[in-house]
Design a protein around this motif. Structure first.
Motif, PDB file in Angstrom:
ATOM      1  N   ALA A   1      26.132 -16.247 155.846  1.00  0.00           N
ATOM      2  CA  ALA A   1      25.425 -16.448 157.104  1.00  0.00           C
ATOM      3  C   ALA A   1      23.922 -16.515 156.880  1.00  0.00           C
ATOM      4  O   ALA A   1      23.226 -17.348 157.457  1.00  0.00           O
ATOM      5  CB  ALA A   1      25.775 -15.330 158.089  1.00  0.00           C
ATOM      6  N   SER A   2      23.392 -15.639 156.024  1.00  0.00           N
ATOM      7  CA  SER A   2      21.955 -15.628 155.751  1.00  0.00           C
ATOM      8  C   SER A   2      21.531 -16.842 154.945  1.00  0.00           C
ATOM      9  O   SER A   2      20.466 -17.421 155.193  1.00  0.00           O
ATOM     10  CB  SER A   2      21.577 -14.348 155.000  1.00  0.00           C
ATOM     11  OG  SER A   2      21.807 -13.201 155.797  1.00  0.00           O
ATOM     12  N   ALA A   3      22.350 -17.241 153.975  1.00  0.00           N
ATOM     13  CA  ALA A   3      22.020 -18.409 153.155  1.00  0.00           C
ATOM     14  C   ALA A   3      21.908 -19.660 154.021  1.00  0.00           C
ATOM     15  O   ALA A   3      20.986 -20.474 153.853  1.00  0.00           O
ATOM     16  CB  ALA A   3      23.071 -18.593 152.071  1.00  0.00           C
ATOM     17  N   ALA A   4      22.854 -19.828 154.944  1.00  0.00           N
ATOM     18  CA  ALA A   4      22.810 -20.975 155.844  1.00  0.00           C
ATOM     19  C   ALA A   4      21.716 -20.812 156.885  1.00  0.00           C
ATOM     20  O   ALA A   4      20.995 -21.762 157.209  1.00  0.00           O
ATOM     21  CB  ALA A   4      24.161 -21.160 156.525  1.00  0.00           C
ATOM     22  N   GLY A   5      21.568 -19.597 157.410  1.00  0.00           N
ATOM     23  CA  GLY A   5      20.563 -19.343 158.433  1.00  0.00           C
ATOM     24  C   GLY A   5      19.151 -19.628 157.953  1.00  0.00           C
ATOM     25  O   GLY A   5      18.287 -20.034 158.744  1.00  0.00           O
ATOM     26  N   ALA A   6      18.905 -19.427 156.665  1.00  0.00           N
ATOM     27  CA  ALA A   6      17.572 -19.685 156.124  1.00  0.00           C
ATOM     28  C   ALA A   6      17.176 -21.144 156.304  1.00  0.00           C
ATOM     29  O   ALA A   6      15.984 -21.460 156.435  1.00  0.00           O
ATOM     30  CB  ALA A   6      17.538 -19.304 154.649  1.00  0.00           C
ATOM     31  N   LEU A   7      18.153 -22.035 156.346  1.00  0.00           N
ATOM     32  CA  LEU A   7      17.847 -23.462 156.494  1.00  0.00           C
ATOM     33  C   LEU A   7      17.312 -23.806 157.879  1.00  0.00           C
ATOM     34  O   LEU A   7      16.732 -24.877 158.066  1.00  0.00           O
ATOM     35  CB  LEU A   7      19.100 -24.294 156.200  1.00  0.00           C
ATOM     36  CG  LEU A   7      19.613 -24.232 154.753  1.00  0.00           C
ATOM     37  CD1 LEU A   7      20.908 -25.014 154.620  1.00  0.00           C
ATOM     38  CD2 LEU A   7      18.562 -24.765 153.781  1.00  0.00           C
ATOM     39  N   ARG A   8      17.484 -22.914 158.839  1.00  0.00           N
ATOM     40  CA  ARG A   8      16.886 -23.153 160.158  1.00  0.00           C
ATOM     41  C   ARG A   8      15.365 -23.175 160.067  1.00  0.00           C
ATOM     42  O   ARG A   8      14.690 -23.691 160.955  1.00  0.00           O
ATOM     43  CB  ARG A   8      17.337 -22.084 161.158  1.00  0.00           C
ATOM     44  CG  ARG A   8      18.816 -22.112 161.486  1.00  0.00           C
ATOM     45  CD  ARG A   8      19.113 -21.249 162.720  1.00  0.00           C
ATOM     46  NE  ARG A   8      20.529 -21.272 163.034  1.00  0.00           N
ATOM     47  CZ  ARG A   8      21.387 -20.305 162.717  1.00  0.00           C
ATOM     48  NH1 ARG A   8      20.958 -19.233 162.084  1.00  0.00           N
ATOM     49  NH2 ARG A   8      22.660 -20.402 163.030  1.00  0.00           N
TER      50      ARG A   8
ATOM     51  N   LEU B   1      11.560 -24.118 152.745  1.00  0.00           N
ATOM     52  CA  LEU B   1      11.831 -23.452 154.011  1.00  0.00           C
ATOM     53  C   LEU B   1      10.938 -22.232 154.174  1.00  0.00           C
ATOM     54  O   LEU B   1      10.406 -21.685 153.202  1.00  0.00           O
ATOM     55  CB  LEU B   1      13.306 -23.077 154.113  1.00  0.00           C
ATOM     56  CG  LEU B   1      13.889 -22.122 153.068  1.00  0.00           C
ATOM     57  CD1 LEU B   1      13.702 -20.662 153.479  1.00  0.00           C
ATOM     58  CD2 LEU B   1      15.366 -22.412 152.836  1.00  0.00           C
ATOM     59  N   ASP B   2      10.800 -21.807 155.400  1.00  0.00           N
ATOM     60  CA  ASP B   2       9.990 -20.642 155.760  1.00  0.00           C
ATOM     61  C   ASP B   2      10.926 -19.599 156.364  1.00  0.00           C
ATOM     62  O   ASP B   2      11.526 -19.832 157.418  1.00  0.00           O
ATOM     63  CB  ASP B   2       8.913 -21.063 156.760  1.00  0.00           C
ATOM     64  CG  ASP B   2       7.951 -19.938 157.120  1.00  0.00           C
ATOM     65  OD1 ASP B   2       8.426 -18.827 157.424  1.00  0.00           O
ATOM     66  OD2 ASP B   2       6.731 -20.177 157.114  1.00  0.00           O
ATOM     67  N   LEU B   3      11.062 -18.446 155.699  1.00  0.00           N
ATOM     68  CA  LEU B   3      11.999 -17.425 156.164  1.00  0.00           C
ATOM     69  C   LEU B   3      11.574 -16.805 157.493  1.00  0.00           C
ATOM     70  O   LEU B   3      12.432 -16.425 158.294  1.00  0.00           O
ATOM     71  CB  LEU B   3      12.155 -16.334 155.105  1.00  0.00           C
ATOM     72  CG  LEU B   3      12.932 -16.746 153.854  1.00  0.00           C
ATOM     73  CD1 LEU B   3      12.842 -15.655 152.797  1.00  0.00           C
ATOM     74  CD2 LEU B   3      14.395 -17.037 154.194  1.00  0.00           C
ATOM     75  N   ALA B   4      10.288 -16.688 157.735  1.00  0.00           N
ATOM     76  CA  ALA B   4       9.830 -16.142 159.011  1.00  0.00           C
ATOM     77  C   ALA B   4      10.241 -17.060 160.160  1.00  0.00           C
ATOM     78  O   ALA B   4      10.718 -16.600 161.207  1.00  0.00           O
ATOM     79  CB  ALA B   4       8.315 -15.939 158.997  1.00  0.00           C
ATOM     80  N   LYS B   5      10.077 -18.356 159.964  1.00  0.00           N
ATOM     81  CA  LYS B   5      10.490 -19.315 161.000  1.00  0.00           C
ATOM     82  C   LYS B   5      12.005 -19.353 161.126  1.00  0.00           C
ATOM     83  O   LYS B   5      12.549 -19.526 162.226  1.00  0.00           O
ATOM     84  CB  LYS B   5       9.927 -20.704 160.685  1.00  0.00           C
ATOM     85  CG  LYS B   5       8.411 -20.814 160.888  1.00  0.00           C
ATOM     86  CD  LYS B   5       7.921 -22.216 160.613  1.00  0.00           C
ATOM     87  CE  LYS B   5       6.471 -22.388 161.044  1.00  0.00           C
ATOM     88  NZ  LYS B   5       5.548 -21.483 160.357  1.00  0.00           N
ATOM     89  N   ALA B   6      12.708 -19.184 160.009  1.00  0.00           N
ATOM     90  CA  ALA B   6      14.172 -19.127 160.056  1.00  0.00           C
ATOM     91  C   ALA B   6      14.633 -17.920 160.857  1.00  0.00           C
ATOM     92  O   ALA B   6      15.596 -17.998 161.631  1.00  0.00           O
ATOM     93  CB  ALA B   6      14.740 -19.063 158.648  1.00  0.00           C
ATOM     94  N   SER B   7      13.947 -16.784 160.691  1.00  0.00           N
ATOM     95  CA  SER B   7      14.281 -15.583 161.456  1.00  0.00           C
ATOM     96  C   SER B   7      14.093 -15.815 162.943  1.00  0.00           C
ATOM     97  O   SER B   7      14.949 -15.452 163.761  1.00  0.00           O
ATOM     98  CB  SER B   7      13.409 -14.416 160.994  1.00  0.00           C
ATOM     99  OG  SER B   7      13.601 -13.278 161.809  1.00  0.00           O
TER     100      SER B   7
END
Length: 298
Positions: A168-175, A200-206
């Motif tokens: 879920a996190s691996a895919a979610g990071a692509l957001r 990718l930007d993890l803060a924006k993915a969050s």
């Protein structure tokens, strides 16, 4: 993140998350000695009622950002993981397998501990949005018991510290994809897939993930030293994610920007058998081990 992860995770100092949560000490024991919009909170949408099949977006950035939700609409997926940590003087590789149920928003992984670890056996990990349960037969925790952690207690948000990035996190990071280029069409495990590459930007993915599902991504975004995380992603004609490789970097020596002190973690997640049932359940309360603040599993 700790010095334990920098050089094969031999401990040089108490890790911040071990000071704040005694239960997180299980991670140190397991990995010591080796390298080392709230509707999205489960890592993907559970809406399977759409009658029209998803189609891969023609715009690369849109296709990549949509991958987590499109994959989530499959209901479930089985996964294989690999996590390779590299520092100036050591390298180690973890491999795992399991699956994620996007409807129930729960997953289970079994990760093999590489040679040289301070513990034996395998890590069993049950993940829910914002929470992870860990079990390891070699840690000094009673046999069959689990340690429960809030991912906000872990500086990396559990993206790398348990030897795998959960599906879920691996895919979610692509957001949080900021750049996406179509590399071409490639055959992966017999399937013709579209290969994308970017950062990718993890803060924006969050932010895009929201809810407890975004907590781990946010923690990683705060801790990792390279904020533009490189990725490669392979999607099918429906836009489902079949494989993603993400490269995380952190300072093994707190606050250091020296190249020699940086640790590169290459996390690979492969997904298959979409819709096939996944066996994953939250451990019963009676099996949760409550570690005392002064207690160490070593």
């Amino acid at each position: 993140m700790t010095d334990q992860q920098r050089t094969g995770r031999p401990a040089r100092r108490p890790a911040p998350h071990l000071r704040s949560a005694a239960g997180a000490a299980l991670l140190a024991a397991v990995l010591a000695g080796v390298a080392g919009c709230s509707g999205h909170s489960g890592g993907g949408s559970s809406d399977q009622g759409a009658s029209v099949p998803d189609q891969l977006a023609t715009d690369p950035l849109t296709a990549v950002r949509n991958a987590a939700d499109v994959t989530g609409r499959t209901g479930s997926a089985h996964t294989a993981t690999e996590l390779v940590t590299e520092s100036a003087d050591k390298k180690a590789s973890f491999s795992g397998s399991g699956g994620y149920d996007y409807v129930k928003r729960i997953g289970r992984l079994e990760v093999q501990v590489p040679p040289g670890a301070a513990t034996t056996g395998k890590i069993v990990e049950v993940v829910l949005p914002g929470t992870v349960y860990l079990q390891n037969s070699g840690a000094k925790v009673p046999a069959g018991k689990w340690v429960k952690l809030d991912v906000r207690q872990l500086p990396d948000g559990n993206l790398v510290s348990s030897g795998a990035t959960d599906p879920a996190s691996a895919a979610g990071a692509l957001r949080g994809a900021q750049k996406a280029d179509l590399v071409g069409t490639e055959s992966v495990d017999g399937a013709s897939l579209h290969h994308y590459r970017g950062t990718l930007d993890l803060a924006k993915a969050s932010d895009a993930t929201g809810g407890r599902g975004g907590d781990g991504l946010r923690m990683g975004g705060q801790t990792f030293t390279v904020k533009e995380v490189p990725y490669d992603a392979w999607l099918d004609d429906q836009g489902r994610l079949h494989k993603v490789v993400e490269v995380f970097t952190f300072a093994g020596v707190a606050g250091s920007k020296e190249a020699k002190d940086q640790v590169k973690v290459t996390s690979t997640t492969s997904l298959s058998d979409f819709g096939k049932p996944v066996e994953a359940a939250e451990p019963p309360a009676s099996d949760i081990y409550q570690m005392k603040p002064s207690e160490s599993p070593k």
